[in-house]
Scaffold this motif. Structure first.
Motif, short mmCIF file in Angstrom:
data_model
loop_
_atom_site.label_atom_id
_atom_site.label_comp_id
_atom_site.label_asym_id
_atom_site.label_seq_id
_atom_site.Cartn_x
_atom_site.Cartn_y
_atom_site.Cartn_z
N GLU A 18 24.71 18.71 -9.84
CA GLU A 18 25.74 17.71 -9.73
C GLU A 18 25.44 16.54 -10.79
OE1 GLU A 18 26.44 16.54 -5.78
OE2 GLU A 18 27.25 18.48 -5.02
N VAL A 19 26.40 16.00 -11.42
CA VAL A 19 26.11 14.89 -12.42
C VAL A 19 26.60 13.63 -11.40
CG1 VAL A 19 26.91 13.86 -14.55
CG2 VAL A 19 26.66 16.21 -14.34
N ASP A 20 25.54 12.72 -11.58
CA ASP A 20 25.83 11.41 -10.97
C ASP A 20 25.19 10.32 -11.97
OD1 ASP A 20 26.00 9.04 -9.50
OD2 ASP A 20 26.10 10.09 -7.36
N ALA A 21 25.79 9.42 -12.41
CA ALA A 21 25.24 8.70 -13.29
C ALA A 21 24.11 7.71 -12.46
CB ALA A 21 26.52 7.62 -13.82
N ARG A 22 24.11 7.49 -11.20
CA ARG A 22 23.33 6.81 -10.62
C ARG A 22 21.97 7.41 -10.59
NH1 ARG A 22 25.74 6.39 -4.93
NH2 ARG A 22 26.27 8.75 -5.46
N TYR A 23 21.90 8.61 -10.84
CA TYR A 23 20.48 9.08 -10.93
C TYR A 23 20.18 9.66 -12.50
CZ TYR A 23 21.98 9.30 -5.74
OH TYR A 23 22.05 9.16 -4.93
N ASP A 24 20.77 9.23 -13.38
CA ASP A 24 20.18 9.43 -14.68
C ASP A 24 18.91 8.95 -14.84
OD1 ASP A 24 22.80 10.60 -15.06
OD2 ASP A 24 23.55 8.79 -16.45
N GLY A 25 18.24 10.05 -15.36
CA GLY A 25 16.85 9.62 -15.58
C GLY A 25 15.91 9.57 -14.54
N PHE A 26 16.14 9.96 -13.40
CA PHE A 26 15.41 9.77 -12.22
C PHE A 26 14.33 10.58 -12.40
CE2 PHE A 26 14.21 11.16 -8.04
CZ PHE A 26 13.51 9.92 -7.40
N GLU A 27 14.58 11.92 -12.62
CA GLU A 27 13.44 13.15 -12.58
C GLU A 27 12.46 12.62 -13.37
OE1 GLU A 27 12.90 17.68 -12.79
OE2 GLU A 27 14.94 16.77 -12.26
N GLU A 28 12.68 12.06 -14.75
CA GLU A 28 11.69 11.61 -15.86
C GLU A 28 11.19 10.59 -15.39
OE1 GLU A 28 15.31 12.01 -16.47
OE2 GLU A 28 15.22 13.86 -17.60
N ALA A 29 11.68 9.59 -14.93
CA ALA A 29 10.81 8.26 -14.37
C ALA A 29 10.04 8.79 -13.15
CB ALA A 29 11.93 7.20 -13.79
N PHE A 30 10.29 9.59 -12.51
CA PHE A 30 9.52 10.07 -11.33
C PHE A 30 8.26 10.74 -11.61
CE2 PHE A 30 8.52 13.12 -7.52
CZ PHE A 30 8.00 12.03 -6.86
N GLU A 31 8.65 11.68 -12.79
CA GLU A 31 7.32 12.35 -13.40
C GLU A 31 6.36 11.53 -14.10
OE1 GLU A 31 6.56 15.48 -12.93
OE2 GLU A 31 8.33 15.71 -11.80
N GLN A 32 6.99 10.46 -14.86
CA GLN A 32 6.17 9.52 -15.42
C GLN A 32 5.36 8.73 -14.46
OE1 GLN A 32 5.81 9.15 -18.82
NE2 GLN A 32 4.08 7.80 -18.27
N LEU A 33 5.91 8.23 -13.20
CA LEU A 33 5.22 7.58 -12.13
C LEU A 33 4.11 8.42 -11.72
CD1 LEU A 33 5.44 5.11 -10.09
CD2 LEU A 33 6.74 6.43 -8.91
N LYS A 34 4.40 9.78 -11.54
CA LYS A 34 3.33 10.47 -10.91
C LYS A 34 2.18 10.50 -11.94
CE LYS A 34 5.74 14.33 -9.77
NZ LYS A 34 5.90 15.40 -9.12
N LYS A 35 2.35 10.66 -13.41
CA LYS A 35 1.53 10.86 -14.26
C LYS A 35 0.61 9.37 -14.28
CE LYS A 35 1.14 11.40 -19.29
NZ LYS A 35 1.77 11.59 -20.33
#
Length: 69
Positions: A18-35
């Motif tokens: 599902e496309v929801d603008a509120r979550y744009d970039g969330f997965e990338e930001a989460f992966e960066q946080l874990k890194k």
């Protein structure tokens, strides 16, 4: 138990599609946080809320953190 896992997996896959603008970039930001923080641990909490309907939408009236047990 296997049925519940399948339902959870379907819900997770659906939400990813599902496309929801509120979550744009969330997965990338989460992966960066874990890194950036390899020792980071996540804890999941269960909450219960009372929602108050207002003339412009809704708001959380009461929020309770619940024990998993």
């Amino acid at each position: 138990m296997a049925r519940k896992i399948n339902q959870k997996e379907k819900a997770r896959n659906k939400s990813k599609k599902e496309v929801d603008a509120r979550y744009d970039g969330f997965e990338e930001a989460f992966e960066q946080l874990k890194k950036d923080h390899p020792g980071l641990q996540l804890d999941y909490i269960r909450v219960e809320t009372d929602i108050k309907i207002t003339d412009i939408g809704f708001g959380v009236d009461v929020l309770k953190v619940k024990d998993w047990n």
